[in-house]
Design a protein around this motif. Sequence first.
Motif, short mmCIF file in Angstrom:
data_model
loop_
_atom_site.label_atom_id
_atom_site.label_comp_id
_atom_site.label_asym_id
_atom_site.label_seq_id
_atom_site.Cartn_x
_atom_site.Cartn_y
_atom_site.Cartn_z
N LEU A 107 46.29 18.75 -39.62
CA LEU A 107 44.88 18.39 -39.73
C LEU A 107 44.49 17.27 -38.77
O LEU A 107 43.39 17.26 -38.23
CB LEU A 107 44.54 17.95 -41.16
CG LEU A 107 43.04 17.72 -41.35
CD1 LEU A 107 42.29 19.04 -41.35
CD2 LEU A 107 42.74 16.97 -42.62
N GLU B 61 39.21 23.61 -41.19
CA GLU B 61 40.03 22.64 -41.93
C GLU B 61 40.78 23.31 -43.08
O GLU B 61 41.96 23.08 -43.30
CB GLU B 61 39.09 21.56 -42.49
CG GLU B 61 39.74 20.21 -42.61
CD GLU B 61 38.75 19.12 -43.02
OE1 GLU B 61 39.13 18.30 -43.85
OE2 GLU B 61 37.64 19.09 -42.48
N LEU B 62 40.06 24.16 -43.81
CA LEU B 62 40.67 24.81 -44.97
C LEU B 62 41.87 25.65 -44.55
O LEU B 62 42.92 25.62 -45.19
CB LEU B 62 39.62 25.69 -45.67
CG LEU B 62 40.00 26.16 -47.06
CD1 LEU B 62 40.22 24.99 -47.99
CD2 LEU B 62 38.91 27.07 -47.63
N TYR C 133 44.92 23.56 -43.89
CA TYR C 133 45.60 23.20 -45.13
C TYR C 133 46.44 24.36 -45.67
O TYR C 133 47.55 24.18 -46.14
CB TYR C 133 44.59 22.79 -46.20
CG TYR C 133 44.13 21.37 -46.08
CD1 TYR C 133 42.79 21.09 -45.89
CD2 TYR C 133 45.02 20.31 -46.14
CE1 TYR C 133 42.35 19.79 -45.77
CE2 TYR C 133 44.59 19.01 -46.02
CZ TYR C 133 43.25 18.76 -45.83
OH TYR C 133 42.82 17.47 -45.70
N MET D 269 33.78 21.76 -47.85
CA MET D 269 35.20 21.91 -48.19
C MET D 269 35.40 21.86 -49.69
O MET D 269 36.48 22.15 -50.19
CB MET D 269 36.02 20.76 -47.57
CG MET D 269 36.46 21.01 -46.18
SD MET D 269 37.89 22.09 -46.15
CE MET D 269 39.17 20.96 -46.69
#
Lengths: 380, 292
Positions: free
Chosen positions: A297, A324-325, A328, B177
């Motif tokens: 990240l 971003e997800l 992860y 998110m």
Amino acid sequence: MAYMSMGEAHRRITDYLNRFSDAVSSQDVVSLKQLLSFSSNSPSLLSLADSLNVFQDANRLIKQSDNYSPFADITVPLFRSLQHYRTGNLVDAYLAFEKSANAFIQEFRNWESAWALEALYVIAYEIRVLAERADRELASNGKSPEKLKAAGSFLMKVFGVLAGKGSKRVGALYLTCQLFKIYFKLGTVHLCRSVIRSIETARIFDFEEFPKRDKVTYMYYTGRLEVFNENFPAADQKLSYALINCNPQSEANIRMILKYLIPVKLSIGILPKDWLLEKYNLVEYSNIVQALRRGDLRLLRHALEEHEDQFLRSGVYLVLEKLELQVYQRLFKKIYIIQKQKDPSKAHQMKLDVIVKALKWLEMDMDVDELIKLAFSLDE
Amino acid sequence: MSAKEVRASDVRPLPVLEETLNYLLSLLDSTEHPFEVIHDFVFDRTRSVRQDLIMQNIVNDKAINMFEKIVKFHVISHHKLRSSCSSSSISPLHYLNLEQLTKALTSLYNLYEANWSSKPIHEKEAEFRSFYVLLHLDSNGQPVGESLSLWFRHVPSPIIKSKEMWFARQALRYFQMGNYRRFLSTVAAEASYLQYCIIEPYIDEVRSLALCCIHNCYYKLHPYPLGHLSKVLMMEESDVELFCNAYGLQTCIDELGNKLLPTKQTTFCRPKGGLQNYSFLGFQQLGRQIEL
């Protein structure tokens, strides 16, 4: 500039006028095109401009001849425009060219066949390019730039002329693409909607009939619109079409398509190979691809920051930020694999504090509550 | 209500419009009438002030100042009208206010752009630009105007780098998110009063999400302390209990007297009808920022 005699100037002007009327009477679009293409800066057009400055009475010449007077409405303003163009007076050049173009359109309407379509394309292109330059001139003089907007309105009119049942309708897509370029430049992208509607839903047009080159450009711009609206499946379909059908030699165009296709593909989990990014000089995406591969990240955030301005201007920043997800997901998968190797029996239960530790080691400060949410969403 | 009768048919010169606007906004402090009544009166008349400014093509600093004040009025109304209506469906007044808020904001942005060459940055421009981002946190909702990706293209660089815009973009990122922890703590730490007013409807959504996650994910044997939940949700502890109850959840007390939320209760359900208004930790500091 070498001295030009009056006689020489007169000869060049009549030469041009003869070529013009010959081209029209023999329906020779190749010759006609060249006579209209200012931005090609061809030596013959430049010397014509010089001739007009020397022999200042071209208008009388045109109006008094039976050969030339039928096209006076086109050639008189065209000559004026060319003179302004030569002296770098772009605003006046644009205004005169628009007048000439208007007269040309009237003639074009009367010609039954579509023989002059490519000349029309040249005119559309010149209108846009002249308007852009005119606006730059206006802005540099502290005035409000409005010629490109005017060009947009003019080209919409031309579009209307082509949107009929005859053979001229295959020209509509070229006009559409010129309009797209104008709207994108002006930022009035919402105006694309009405042209798109005409192309896609009006029964006059069959998309397959249009020239391939125009279809590629059309799909490129409509694909970009889908990216702005985050409709990824549609964006993928359109930009991929553009890529597949693009001329393989034209690297600049391929690069432009990839610039928008790559973020879309990344969003659906497809990573480009490094050689592709290098070949087309799209290295701004290298770190992002790397971050997705590694589940890193920090690298993603760094890459976004490094190219923030560029990504924001092209409109892909928010798309990339959402990756971003996925980063992860990749990270969790790696931790899972490692844990499974250490203790296969407990593999399905990933301990939260193990993850928090791993993240801390990666300098990613996250507390258990944030992790909970992540775990919850990755479960889906 | 004492009224300086303002006829919408007149096109008033700038000084008159300024005076009118100041008078209208001074009415908002009045406690004589319920807020909806005052709002309604001011709403119609500020709209006609905007129309008069636009019709006369007044695009200078004074126009910017007036539009900023009008946007402020709509933002505060956005918050106050929400607290005064108790049903879960948005009241028509609230919806119309949001509509005018968006229109006034668009006009304001055009004014900023028109003044770009003479005065590149206005003092409050960053904050007022950030409102657009905060109004579009939910990308699946009704798009009001341009998509964010398109909108960002023509925001000047100094604005993008401002702290107000940075906050809005962080809020966007955390919201999308679903990072409820950072979303709520960032709002508490960084939001201005006006930014809070705009983002308030999303706060409930995020709190719902937080409760859902915590309730479903935490180990059954480790009930979640309410004190901690209060910090996560940015809510007073007394309200936290009510909030949990609204979701069909019971709290319990341990031997030391600490209140806890047992997780994975089978009675969990979404509340029918709307939620009441809950506290927001740190709201008092925000409240001191108001000045019209």
